[in-house]
Design a protein around this motif. Structure first.
Motif, mmCIF file in Angstrom:
data_model
loop_
_atom_site.group_PDB
_atom_site.id
_atom_site.type_symbol
_atom_site.label_atom_id
_atom_site.label_comp_id
_atom_site.label_asym_id
_atom_site.label_seq_id
_atom_site.Cartn_x
_atom_site.Cartn_y
_atom_site.Cartn_z
ATOM 1 N N ASP A 188 11.445 -8.872 4.245
ATOM 2 C CA ASP A 188 10.071 -8.392 4.445
ATOM 3 C C ASP A 188 10.059 -7.044 5.162
ATOM 4 O OD1 ASP A 188 8.968 -10.513 3.164
ATOM 5 O OD2 ASP A 188 8.670 -11.717 4.975
ATOM 6 N N TRP A 189 10.921 -6.915 6.172
ATOM 7 C CA TRP A 189 11.003 -5.647 6.914
ATOM 8 C C TRP A 189 11.417 -4.520 5.959
ATOM 9 C CZ3 TRP A 189 15.549 -2.796 7.435
ATOM 10 C CH2 TRP A 189 15.425 -1.632 8.211
ATOM 11 N N ILE A 193 11.166 -4.364 2.666
ATOM 12 C CA ILE A 193 10.113 -4.076 1.689
ATOM 13 C C ILE A 193 8.986 -3.279 2.343
ATOM 14 C CG2 ILE A 193 8.316 -5.140 0.227
ATOM 15 C CD1 ILE A 193 10.385 -7.487 -0.156
ATOM 16 N N ASN A 194 8.570 -3.699 3.533
ATOM 17 C CA ASN A 194 7.472 -3.001 4.216
ATOM 18 C C ASN A 194 7.845 -1.596 4.652
ATOM 19 O OD1 ASN A 194 5.652 -5.112 3.972
ATOM 20 N ND2 ASN A 194 6.401 -6.106 5.827
ATOM 21 N N THR A 195 9.116 -1.394 4.999
ATOM 22 C CA THR A 195 9.540 -0.106 5.510
ATOM 23 C C THR A 195 9.850 0.885 4.402
ATOM 24 O OG1 THR A 195 10.526 -1.314 7.340
ATOM 25 C CG2 THR A 195 11.096 1.013 7.178
ATOM 26 N N LEU A 236 9.780 0.115 0.746
ATOM 27 C CA LEU A 236 9.286 -0.072 -0.624
ATOM 28 C C LEU A 236 7.764 -0.176 -0.696
ATOM 29 C CD1 LEU A 236 11.994 -2.599 -1.817
ATOM 30 C CD2 LEU A 236 11.920 -0.170 -2.262
ATOM 31 N N THR A 237 7.104 0.182 0.408
ATOM 32 C CA THR A 237 5.645 0.163 0.367
ATOM 33 C C THR A 237 5.139 1.595 0.344
ATOM 34 O OG1 THR A 237 5.729 -1.832 1.671
ATOM 35 C CG2 THR A 237 3.578 -0.807 1.436
ATOM 36 N N PHE A 238 4.525 1.992 -0.747
ATOM 37 C CA PHE A 238 4.082 3.391 -0.903
ATOM 38 C C PHE A 238 2.580 3.469 -0.783
ATOM 39 C CE2 PHE A 238 7.843 2.556 -3.464
ATOM 40 C CZ PHE A 238 8.739 3.430 -2.859
ATOM 41 N N GLU A 239 2.119 3.777 0.400
ATOM 42 C CA GLU A 239 0.676 3.880 0.590
ATOM 43 C C GLU A 239 0.325 5.141 1.358
ATOM 44 O OE1 GLU A 239 -0.462 0.182 2.341
ATOM 45 O OE2 GLU A 239 -0.300 -0.802 0.390
#
Ligand SMILES: [Zn+2]
Length: 270
Positions: A260-261, A263-265, A267-270
């Motif tokens: 989760d860390w 992915i959030n760090t 692989l999250t493109f916002e």
């Protein structure tokens, strides 16, 4: 006494009990590690010195402490007793305590599912230790221990949800690494069937995210150690299993959190 102090004392007592259990089971793991590859019975013959064959006295069978007390030597012939015995015992004991440190001890008493989850994870750590050491020694995995790893996933099915992966995640987890490993093994011959079964069983127990983390950690670790060994001795053949087991042990308690860390760090493109 305040409740905080009481809670702290209770925690320490429970960790001590868990540590002692871990030591005792660790002592049995030593027997498994030495006897399973030779297909010797685990219960028939009592423990004996590897050099002189002398039966080990009951008071010298206390895990870790007997070895320290005897200064790592046989009481009968004085020959060195491998430091690996206390290492396996303390490693198992520490991993048990580590598993219990991940949950709220105060709630454990009322929460049987959480307790059951802890016990399953502890037993899984023990299975990983046996697989890792046997693979390190013989470059093979013992089928009975792999079966034990797979069987551990069955009781954890009943804990699906709060304490583990969902059924779907477990089924995908069982295939997502083992199938590529199997294909790699068939093409290159570099991957043993033991590794395939180990990762299938691990995925079934830990779920998708954790098994991917375990595989990545294992591969990176094996690559690093492989390079070091090759530079030092020129040897390129080594057991892959121990590194997968380290990855699995880390992922057993922290796999989903690490995933989760990540992915959030990254692989999250916002
Ligand atoms: Zn001896």
């Amino acid at each position: 006494m305040s409740t905080q102090v009481l809670e702290l004392i209770m925690c320490i007592i429970i960790y001590l009990i868990v540590f002692c259990f871990g030591m005792i089971i660790g002592s049995f793991l030593n027997v498994c590690i030495y006897r399973l590859p030779k297909n010797e019975s685990l219960i028939k013959r009592s423990s004996h010195c590897m050099t002189c064959g002398e039966k080990i006295r009951a008071r010298d069978l206390v895990p870790i402490f007997s070895w320290l007390f005897l200064k790592g030597k046989c009481h009968s012939c004085g020959e060195k007793i491998s430091g690996r015995y206390p290492l396996v015992e303390s490693l198992n004991a520490l991993l048990y305590v580590w598993v219990f440190m991940q949950v709220d001890i105060a709630e454990l008493v009322f929460d049987y599912a959480s307790l059951a989850n802890c016990i399953i994870l502890c037993l899984y750590m023990s299975v990983l230790i046996v697989i890792a050491f046997i693979d390190y020694d013989t470059q093979e995995m013992h089928l009975s221990v792999l079966i034990a790893a797979a069987l551990l996933a069955i009781p954890s099915f009943f804990l699906t949800g709060e304490y583990g992966a969902s059924l779907k995640e477990r089924i995908i987890g069982a295939l997502i690494i083992s199938v590529p490993f199997l294909i790699l093994g068939l093409i290159t011959g570099g991957m043993g069937m033991g590794d395939v079964v180990l990762m299938a069983a691990g995925g079934l127990l830990l779920g998708t995210k954790a098994i991917v983390v375990a595989a990545l950690l294992g591969i990176v670790l094996a690559a690093i150690v492989g390079v070091i060994i090759k530079k030092k001795s020129g040897e390129s053949k080594m057991a892959f299993g121990p590194y997968l087991c380290i990855g699995l042990a880390i992922a057993a308690t922290h796999g989903t959190k690490i995933a989760d860390w990540y992915i959030n760090t990254f692989l999250t493109f916002e």
